[in-house]
Design a protein around this motif. Structure first.
Motif, PDB file in Angstrom:
ATOM      1  N   UNK A  47      24.424  14.472  12.750  1.00 40.95           N
ATOM      2  CA  UNK A  47      24.837  15.820  13.125  1.00 40.95           C
ATOM      3  C   UNK A  47      23.748  16.525  13.925  1.00 40.95           C
ATOM      4  N   UNK A  48      24.183  17.442  14.753  1.00 41.23           N
ATOM      5  CA  UNK A  48      23.235  18.194  15.581  1.00 41.23           C
ATOM      6  C   UNK A  48      22.947  19.541  14.945  1.00 41.23           C
ATOM      7  N   UNK A  49      21.674  19.929  14.990  1.00 37.94           N
ATOM      8  CA  UNK A  49      21.249  21.219  14.492  1.00 37.94           C
ATOM      9  C   UNK A  49      21.864  22.312  15.358  1.00 37.94           C
ATOM     10  N   UNK A  50      22.292  23.384  14.711  1.00 38.43           N
ATOM     11  CA  UNK A  50      22.706  24.570  15.470  1.00 38.43           C
ATOM     12  C   UNK A  50      21.577  25.592  15.356  1.00 38.43           C
ATOM     13  N   UNK A  51      20.904  25.842  16.448  1.00 32.68           N
ATOM     14  CA  UNK A  51      19.752  26.735  16.411  1.00 32.68           C
ATOM     15  C   UNK A  51      18.473  25.919  16.521  1.00 32.68           C
ATOM     16  N   UNK A  58      16.354  29.946  12.830  1.00 31.03           N
ATOM     17  CA  UNK A  58      16.843  31.190  13.430  1.00 31.03           C
ATOM     18  C   UNK A  58      18.304  31.467  13.024  1.00 31.03           C
ATOM     19  N   UNK A  85      16.734  15.911   0.345  1.00 32.92           N
ATOM     20  CA  UNK A  85      17.563  14.817  -0.183  1.00 32.92           C
ATOM     21  C   UNK A  85      16.714  14.006  -1.145  1.00 32.92           C
ATOM     22  N   UNK A  98      26.684  14.186   8.830  1.00 34.39           N
ATOM     23  CA  UNK A  98      25.353  14.677   8.464  1.00 34.39           C
ATOM     24  C   UNK A  98      24.633  13.676   7.574  1.00 34.39           C
ATOM     25  N   UNK A  99      25.343  13.141   6.588  1.00 42.37           N
ATOM     26  CA  UNK A  99      24.717  12.191   5.657  1.00 42.37           C
ATOM     27  C   UNK A  99      24.331  10.891   6.360  1.00 42.37           C
ATOM     28  N   UNK A 109      23.567  21.277  10.076  1.00 43.37           N
ATOM     29  CA  UNK A 109      22.157  21.628   9.892  1.00 43.37           C
ATOM     30  C   UNK A 109      21.818  22.924  10.639  1.00 43.37           C
ATOM     31  N   UNK A 123      23.122  11.013   9.295  1.00 41.31           N
ATOM     32  CA  UNK A 123      22.075  11.490  10.228  1.00 41.31           C
ATOM     33  C   UNK A 123      22.524  11.551  11.682  1.00 41.31           C
ATOM     34  N   UNK A 170      32.114  16.589   8.969  1.00 40.84           N
ATOM     35  CA  UNK A 170      30.751  17.096   9.177  1.00 40.84           C
ATOM     36  C   UNK A 170      29.775  16.656   8.080  1.00 40.84           C
ATOM     37  N   UNK A 171      30.242  16.630   6.833  1.00 44.20           N
ATOM     38  CA  UNK A 171      29.373  16.191   5.740  1.00 44.20           C
ATOM     39  C   UNK A 171      28.988  14.718   5.927  1.00 44.20           C
TER      40      UNK A 171
END
Lengths: 406, 406
Positions: free
Chosen positions: A401-405, B61, B17, A396-397, B57, A399, A392-393
């Protein structure tokens, strides 16, 4: 420049516990001169990682599963399927797989579990494949040395059966038994396989030849590590990353194949400290051209640890470091360098100590660490993370990863 | 003096970042002159925090849910109920809520999903409220700009329906469909609502007026983010703390209201970098007089991040810092300063990097950190913690937590 690709480098068993060397506490890694690793640490962000969880020594299989983001406590089903995949068998859902040894049987007892560390097993394996007949389809394939893998394919097979391997010399072959309901058929067929194999191998010309030379016959097959193929979400589906593995160790290749990584063969990669590390790095970089993710495993560090050889392990780090010169200035790639577990030269086996990790690439928050080892990385900006958080890291780095929320 | 009250300050999307600025890696926060934040860091204890988990991320919310000690993976049901609560609707258990847009419909297609960013929606909303008649009770309320919220209240309503919002211009309004059994009635009524709204809005005087001025009509309502009100234990029951929220962002107000915090309105708080931060701090301090806990959210940092504006974000930190002067010497209050997620100015969106956190008050174990930013806090005495652990830490530091065991 955005780091879009991911290169995950695993120095197998690369971490260690300190010994007193010239009046200082040193590990093989800390005492090695590793100029390039240190530059990567200086430019990147470092930390320590519990590959499974604190104090739990991972195997190379469970360790790599965790580093690839899977929970080995949920998906690990034993070593059989991994060895089979590593030996090049295309293991499928529902298959039961076993690790095998060629062994020497005399007067009803196993007198050498490795048949004198036989290497010429091709003809023997072929004979088993052709002359053994079972109630299910099976694949038997030789692996390195005295090792082999066996796969049963058919309906109604469970993976929970005991080993036929007595696991020490001087004992009889064990009758396999079902450990759980639903595995009875597997045990029955396995016992049939073991019996037929003995008949096929006993008078085989290869064994006659060995007997003449005074070498132990390879006249029995021992099985252990039974397991169903793990139900693992394919790496590409999980992360949207097309992945490849550059490795020599069967276990690592096996795990990676089961996850869906493409295996890239490297000429001269031995899995030992004599491995062609330069070639491996070259292969990894080439594989990044048509893959988003490459896992590169370097196994020699683990071997030297198991051999309890501090100097050998330390020196091998210096060879690795030389090969890593070409990682410097690799702008489009997020590089993570770590280990799958600690292998202590004092103990000669895996331990549960955390391993150092360094992540290098565009957008990481550099810290003050400028040496890649177990002591310095412990003060790094990553703090102490878990193996399962690494993917996941890294996604994410880069770019992805999907936002949760919202 | 014992720190008995808790002030949780969330600099929304405040972490970042690094970029190369004048040959050094800097973030908007690290490059800002933040004398007061740095004093709080010097006197307090700092660290890094994964608001959800490493590399994931958070949304604002889910991030705030986590900071308030709830597990968003268990209680988050989508954005609808949060927007509705933020718009001031008293959402109740069993309610299904939706986010809405006023939009422009022409020849059966949505040509502007925001109806020219209309602001004068009061009359339109009133018309919908009075002239639409459904098989359940409903509340329709305008929110900021072209936004609104819709709530259905009645028996047999599920929250799993598709959006009527096509989510891009040039498309037809979508028919809402049930995604799960039990949500059929919701989809049916929603489609009825959408149809009736078009009838009510099309000839409305406000739209006639807009048409004359050449402005796009607000003649349709688009819905998305459907969800049942989350089943959340009230904040006061959970912690024994009477809480308030000082914020301007609807999402943050909504989340806080759903958890049971009192909303405190601040004159001049805009949710942008032009916000009246002094007034907010003043309001937060006043609210602490009759509350045990105050959440203060400052949204402008996130806005500047989404705008990809490094200088704007950095400068806003300096404005925030000035307003924080009055936090110094606040003896009876445990202050925690952090962010709900990283918003990268390089990317213009949320990322999964950990956020800095500082806790200041009587009894905390001060560390050597004397600058509040992403680099320095990574060496802080708190280490790397999780968002969900923050409330237990703060209730413990204010001597409210219960021993587990004897």
């Amino acid at each position: 420049m955005i780091s879009d690709k991911i290169l995950l480098i695993v120095l197998d068993g690369g971490a260690d516990r300190p010994l007193m060397i010239d009046g200082r506490e040193e590990t093989p890694l800390s005492s090695a001169k590793t100029e390039n690793l240190d530059i990567l640490a200086e430019e990147g962000i470092s930390g320590m990682m519990d590959v499974l969880s604190p104090g739990i020594p991972p195997g190379s299989d469970t360790g790599h599963l965790s580093l690839l983001g899977y929970d080995p406590y949920k998906v690990y089903t034993g070593r059989g399927p991994i060895e089979a995949a590593g030996a090049g068998i295309d293991v499928k859902r529902g298959d039961v797989a076993f690790r095998c040894n060629f062994a020497t049987l005399e007067d009803g007892k196993i007198i050498d579990r490795r048949a004198g560390r036989i290497r010429e097993t091709e003809e023997l394996a072929k004979a088993i494949d052709e002359e053994v007949h079972l109630d299910v389809d099976f694949i038997f394939k030789r692996s390195t040395g005295h090792r082999a893998a066996l796969v049963f394919r058919g309906d109604g097979l469970g993976g929970d059966v005991t080993a036929s391997d007595p696991k020490e010399d001087g004992m009889q072959i064990k009758e396999s038994k079902a450990l759980k309901k639903g595995s009875e058929k597997t045990a029955e067929i396995l016992n049939d396989f073991v019996e037929q194999s003995i008949r096929v191998l006993s008078d085989h010309p290869v064994n006659e030849e060995r007997a003449k030379k005074g070498l132990p016959r390879a006249n029995a097959i021992l099985t252990r590590g039974a397991g169903l193929l793990p139900e693992i979400e394919r790496f590409e589906e999980r992360y949207g990353l097309k992945g490849a593995v550059v490795a020599a160790a069967g276990l690592v290749i096996g795990i990676s194949r089961i996850c869906g990584l493409d295996f890239v063969f490297t000429e001269g990669a031995t899995g030992g400290t004599d491995s062609n590390v330069n070639k491996k790095v070259e292969n990894a970089l080439r594989s990044l051209k048509n893959h988003d993710f490459v896992l590169m495993n370097i196994k020699g560090t683990d071997e030297a640890g198991h051999d309890r050889n501090f100097a050998k392990k330390s020196k091998f780090f210096e060879r690795i470091d030389e090969a890593f010169e070409r990682l410097l200035g690799l702008e489009d790639t997020m590089i993570a360098i770590t280990a799958d577990h600690t292998t202590s030269v004092a103990i000669g086996d895996h331990t549960g100590d955390p391993v150092p990790i360094c992540i290098h690439g565009e957008g990481v928050r550099s810290d003050s660490i400028n040496k890649f080892d177990e002591f310095n990385c412990a003060s790094g900006g990553l703090g102490r993370i878990r193996g399962r958080d690494l993917m996941p890291i890294l996604t994410d780095l880069t770019n992805r990863s999907k936002k949760f929320g919202a």
